[in-house]
Design a protein around this motif. Structure first.
Motif, PDB file in Angstrom:
ATOM      1  N   ALA A 434       0.775  -1.283  -0.346  1.00  0.00           N
ATOM      2  CA  ALA A 434      -0.028  -0.023  -0.077  1.00  0.00           C
ATOM      3  C   ALA A 434       0.890   1.152   0.143  1.00  0.00           C
ATOM      4  O   ALA A 434       1.895   1.101   0.762  1.00  0.00           O
ATOM      5  CB  ALA A 434      -0.950  -0.067   1.241  1.00  0.00           C
ATOM      6  N   ILE A 435       0.171   2.287  -0.610  1.00  0.00           N
ATOM      7  CA  ILE A 435       1.144   3.569  -0.766  1.00  0.00           C
ATOM      8  C   ILE A 435       0.692   4.508   0.160  1.00  0.00           C
ATOM      9  O   ILE A 435      -0.611   4.851   0.091  1.00  0.00           O
ATOM     10  CB  ILE A 435       1.063   4.023  -2.419  1.00  0.00           C
ATOM     11  CG1 ILE A 435       1.833   2.945  -3.323  1.00  0.00           C
ATOM     12  CG2 ILE A 435       1.896   5.141  -2.201  1.00  0.00           C
ATOM     13  CD1 ILE A 435       1.704   3.075  -4.671  1.00  0.00           C
ATOM     14  N   VAL A 436       1.656   5.124   0.853  1.00  0.00           N
ATOM     15  CA  VAL A 436       1.216   6.348   1.685  1.00  0.00           C
ATOM     16  C   VAL A 436       1.240   7.661   1.045  1.00  0.00           C
ATOM     17  O   VAL A 436       2.398   7.678   0.558  1.00  0.00           O
ATOM     18  CB  VAL A 436       1.329   6.027   3.245  1.00  0.00           C
ATOM     19  CG1 VAL A 436       3.196   5.929   3.150  1.00  0.00           C
ATOM     20  CG2 VAL A 436       1.084   7.191   3.934  1.00  0.00           C
ATOM     21  N   VAL A 487      -4.084   3.128  -2.047  1.00  0.00           N
ATOM     22  CA  VAL A 487      -3.506   4.501  -1.538  1.00  0.00           C
ATOM     23  C   VAL A 487      -4.138   5.062  -0.491  1.00  0.00           C
ATOM     24  O   VAL A 487      -5.302   5.052  -0.414  1.00  0.00           O
ATOM     25  CB  VAL A 487      -3.447   5.327  -2.946  1.00  0.00           C
ATOM     26  CG1 VAL A 487      -2.882   6.636  -2.836  1.00  0.00           C
ATOM     27  CG2 VAL A 487      -2.882   4.710  -4.293  1.00  0.00           C
ATOM     28  N   TYR A 488      -3.198   5.353   0.471  1.00  0.00           N
ATOM     29  CA  TYR A 488      -3.783   5.859   1.927  1.00  0.00           C
ATOM     30  C   TYR A 488      -2.994   7.336   1.678  1.00  0.00           C
ATOM     31  O   TYR A 488      -2.034   7.647   1.861  1.00  0.00           O
ATOM     32  CB  TYR A 488      -3.240   5.160   2.658  1.00  0.00           C
ATOM     33  CG  TYR A 488      -3.972   3.797   3.104  1.00  0.00           C
ATOM     34  CD1 TYR A 488      -5.151   3.959   3.622  1.00  0.00           C
ATOM     35  CD2 TYR A 488      -3.624   2.385   2.258  1.00  0.00           C
ATOM     36  CE1 TYR A 488      -6.150   2.526   3.634  1.00  0.00           C
ATOM     37  CE2 TYR A 488      -4.193   1.378   2.319  1.00  0.00           C
ATOM     38  CZ  TYR A 488      -5.414   1.111   2.999  1.00  0.00           C
ATOM     39  OH  TYR A 488      -6.262   0.309   3.066  1.00  0.00           O
ATOM     40  N   VAL A 489      -4.242   8.515   1.917  1.00  0.00           N
ATOM     41  CA  VAL A 489      -3.880   9.784   2.073  1.00  0.00           C
ATOM     42  C   VAL A 489      -3.669  10.138   3.441  1.00  0.00           C
ATOM     43  O   VAL A 489      -4.650   9.892   4.279  1.00  0.00           O
ATOM     44  CB  VAL A 489      -4.960  10.545   1.423  1.00  0.00           C
ATOM     45  CG1 VAL A 489      -4.358  11.995   1.337  1.00  0.00           C
ATOM     46  CG2 VAL A 489      -5.401  10.013   0.055  1.00  0.00           C
ATOM     47  N   LYS A 512     -10.173   4.417  -6.545  1.00  0.00           N
ATOM     48  CA  LYS A 512     -10.348   4.446  -5.172  1.00  0.00           C
ATOM     49  C   LYS A 512      -9.248   5.030  -4.422  1.00  0.00           C
ATOM     50  O   LYS A 512      -8.021   4.324  -4.676  1.00  0.00           O
ATOM     51  CB  LYS A 512     -10.712   2.977  -4.685  1.00  0.00           C
ATOM     52  CG  LYS A 512     -10.830   3.083  -3.082  1.00  0.00           C
ATOM     53  CD  LYS A 512     -11.082   1.692  -2.573  1.00  0.00           C
ATOM     54  CE  LYS A 512     -10.901   1.597  -1.092  1.00  0.00           C
ATOM     55  NZ  LYS A 512     -10.708   0.100  -0.797  1.00  0.00           N
ATOM     56  N   ILE A 513      -9.266   5.996  -3.624  1.00  0.00           N
ATOM     57  CA  ILE A 513      -8.263   6.201  -2.789  1.00  0.00           C
ATOM     58  C   ILE A 513      -8.750   6.259  -1.497  1.00  0.00           C
ATOM     59  O   ILE A 513     -10.149   6.426  -1.136  1.00  0.00           O
ATOM     60  CB  ILE A 513      -7.696   7.912  -2.946  1.00  0.00           C
ATOM     61  CG1 ILE A 513      -9.063   8.801  -2.981  1.00  0.00           C
ATOM     62  CG2 ILE A 513      -7.059   7.693  -4.401  1.00  0.00           C
ATOM     63  CD1 ILE A 513      -8.543  10.315  -3.389  1.00  0.00           C
TER      64      ILE A 513
END
Length: 644
Positions: A434-436, A487-489, A512-513
């Motif tokens: 997962a990308i932060v 992807v996590y903001v 989706k984000i």
């Protein structure tokens, strides 16, 4: 000479479709699409061309010009600068909205092609709608504001100007040493004018991004410097990621037993668990990195521009014999701090240095210091994660500034969870790949120090410009670049309120984000900054204006972010307990639309500095003793900082 009669707009679209890049033998299409918000300054020119024949370019509908350009910046960054999405706007305010994004791209050395509409080249209808008139210079328009934040700027006042303008635009966009925002202004009348363009202008162009080979003299000088040093430390910058030099860095650090610290751009080039990775370095760095940096007799910068956050405003490196070695494709950055320079590709330079240093059996003098530093820091991280709120004993990290804000927040928002425990839980419960994504406030500090990057290239932080509002837009760009990954903001309430319009675009594009919104009812990072330097809390907490005092010192403002985002079609969650966070995070993984976790977090529960200092403006005179004291502290520490 064969020609094709096209409008300027049509020729531009045809040209963009024919641009490719080649890196390490792999050829890819460079321009993948166009973000646009149409207005009268571009809809009938470039807009008409895109409608009639966009070729392979995918057209994306932005909601805010700054937001869409930030998304394009993030897209290019996540693609290691080898794919871009261009951005077009109307004249006036539409164009001006992209100036901030241009600064963000240029500060971070990320390619961003901006195509703002402009006023009439003929000047006959002047002043047109949205034109800012300058009586002293009729050539000046809103778009001249881009000059200060662009690596290349041009204005196409004749159709034939397009050819030299775009060739030069591609030159800069594909240059690793000098890339950034490229602005090509398009007067609205010229966009629709036709011209007999030569066919060769539309030939397939492959821009080869070659690895710059360092010179033998640079390598020789670097080896001579390193072999005299006992305790070097490496600064892993963004250039390590863009060069894809992670394996070379790991091999180099292991072979010669040299630790390294990460910049925000360099973090996750290598997994956090690597034996020689001490984590973030500088103002938002770890205790492990910063303590070893203070004692280092050599700093080897790899792909870093040595920002003040990396160098602790040039005060971090305290060894009286410290020297600097800089490996960078940019001569400008390589010359900083009066460093011995190796101008060239990070991967090639590290490999060549490893070969030469192996020939002389070089080894640092470290024994078990690196391992012990990592172990000590891991214990500190565990301690930070374990801190919990107790109304009878305030959290030590919160300090003694405005102690009433914690119980006040807990009472009004019904939450006693801390920022660090939220980050720890999310870090442990998301997928390894997962990308932060983040950008501004206190979250970059906490994330650089504490986020465990288990997989390379999963940490995406914009911190060259620290652009509030990048977070949601950037996440969309990252998701467009890597659609198969979650992807996590990570955003604070302040940044979210500034700009989150591209959340709607994520719904439209079915990309989706996941927004982790940390609401502490304040610009919390700057609130800490002012209070730690002798000021009171002034204009940084989100409070109602007090009718009696006339000041913004009333009750905290409570915002239901979940309810607001729900109206966009986002799946939302309200979180005030860790149990709710667990349920929300697990449920969000099952969703196919963008999600938002509205998490109410106690103010002042972020991490604090670890052996670092930041040089900022402190008032030299004041009636308050606390500000006088802060100024004296600043002046005292400043004496130990380097002067170049």
């Amino acid at each position: 000479m064969k020609t094709i009669r096209l409008t300027t707009g049509q020729a531009l679209v045809k040209f963009l479709n024919q641009q490719y890049v080649e890196f390490d033998g792999k050829e890819e299409k460079f321009v993948q699409g166009v973000f646009t918000i149409f207005g009268h300054g571009n809809v009938l020119g470039l807009g008409q061309a895109l409608e009639e024949d966009a070729g392979d370019l995918r057209v994306y509908q932005g909601r805010n010009e700054q937001g869409m350009a930030l998304a394009a910046t993030a897209y290019a960054k996540q693609n290691h600068r080898r794919k871009i999405i261009a951005c077009t706007s109307s004249v006036g305010p539409g164009a001006a909205n992209m100036v901030t994004a241009a600064g963000t791209a240029s500060a971070n050395n990320i390619p961003l092609l901006l195509l703002p509409g402009d006023t009439f080249a003929t000047r006959q209808p002047d002043p047109v709608l949205q034109q800012v008139e300058h009586y002293h210079n009729l050539t000046v328009t809103t778009n001249d504001a881009f000059r200060a934040v662009s690596k290349y700027w041009d204005r196409v006042t004749r159709p034939e100007h397009l050819m030299t303008a775009m060739i030069n635009a591609m030159r800069v966009l594909t240059d690793p040493a000098n890339t950034g925002a490229v602005t090509v202004c398009l007067p609205q009348d010229v966009q629709g004018e036709a011209y007999e363009f030569p066919e060769y202008f539309f030939k397939k162009r492959v821009h080869r991004i070659d690895r710059r080979v360092p010179t033998e003299s640079d390598i020789k000088e670097a080896v001579a410097l390193i072999k005299e040093k006992k305790k070097p430390i490496i600064v892993c910058g963004g250039g390590v990621r863009y060069s894809e030099a992670a394996e070379a860095l790991k091999s180099f650090s292991e072979k010669f037993n040299i630790p390294y610290g990460e910049t925000q751009a360099g973090k996750s080039a290598v997994e956090s668990s690597h034996s020689h990775n001490l984590g973030g370095i500088g103002i938002t760095g770890t205790l492990a990195s910063n303590l070893m940096a203070k004692e280092a007799d050599l700093v080897i910068g790899v792909g870093t521009r040595y920002s003040d956050f990396t160098t602790g405003s040039k005060q971090l490196f305290q060894n009286e014999n410290v020297q600097f070695l800089s490996i960078n494709t940019s001569e400008y950055h390589a010359y900083k701090l009066d460093a011995t320079k190796v101008v060239g590709d990070a991967k090639l330079a590290l490999q060549k240095l490893e070969e030469e240093l192996s020939n002389i059996d070089y080894k640092s003098s470290y024994s078990d210091e690196i391992q012990k530093a990592k172990e000590a820091w891991n214990k500190e991280v565990d301690r930070l994660y374990s801190i919990r709120y107790d109304e009878n004993q305030f959290i030590p990290e919160a300090g003694d500034h405005l102690p009433h804000v914690l119980p006040e927040f807990a009472r009004q928002f019904g939450s006693t969870i801390t920022q660090t425990e939220v980050l720890e839980f999310i870090n442990e419960h998301v997928a390894d790949d997962a990308i932060v994504v983040g950008a501004a406030g206190s979250l970059p500090s906490d994330l650089q120090r504490m986020w465990n990057s288990r997989t390379p290239n999963t940490y995406h932080m914009e911190y060259g410009y620290s652009c509030m509002g990048y977070e949601v837009s950037g996440a969309l760009g990252v998701k467009l670049a890597e659609p198969e990954k979650e992807v996590y903001v990570m955003t604070g309430d302040g940044s979210y309120l500034m700009l989150h319009s591209e959340l709607v675009t994520s719904i439209q594009e079915r990309k989706k984000i996941n927004i982790v919104l940390i609401d502490n009812a304040a610009f919390g990072c700057i609130n800490n900054l002012q209070m730690n330097n002798g000021m009171g809390s002034f204009g940084t907490e989100f409070r109602y204006r007090n009718e009696e005092t006339g000041k913004m010192d009333g009750d905290l403002i409570k915002i239901d972010f979940a309810k607001s985002a729900e109206g966009y079609g986002v799946k939302t969650y309200q979180v005030t307990t860790m149990e709710q966070l667990k349920e929300a995070l697990e449920d969000s993984k099952k969703q196919e639309v963008s999600t938002l976790l509205d998490i109410k977090v106690l103010p002042k529960t972020m991490t604090r500095d670890f052996e670092s200092w930041w040089n900022i403006g402190v008032a030299e005179t004041s009636k308050k003793q606390s500000i006088q004291d802060a100024y004296e502290r600043k002046e005292s520490v400043l004496q130990t900082a380097r002067k170049y």
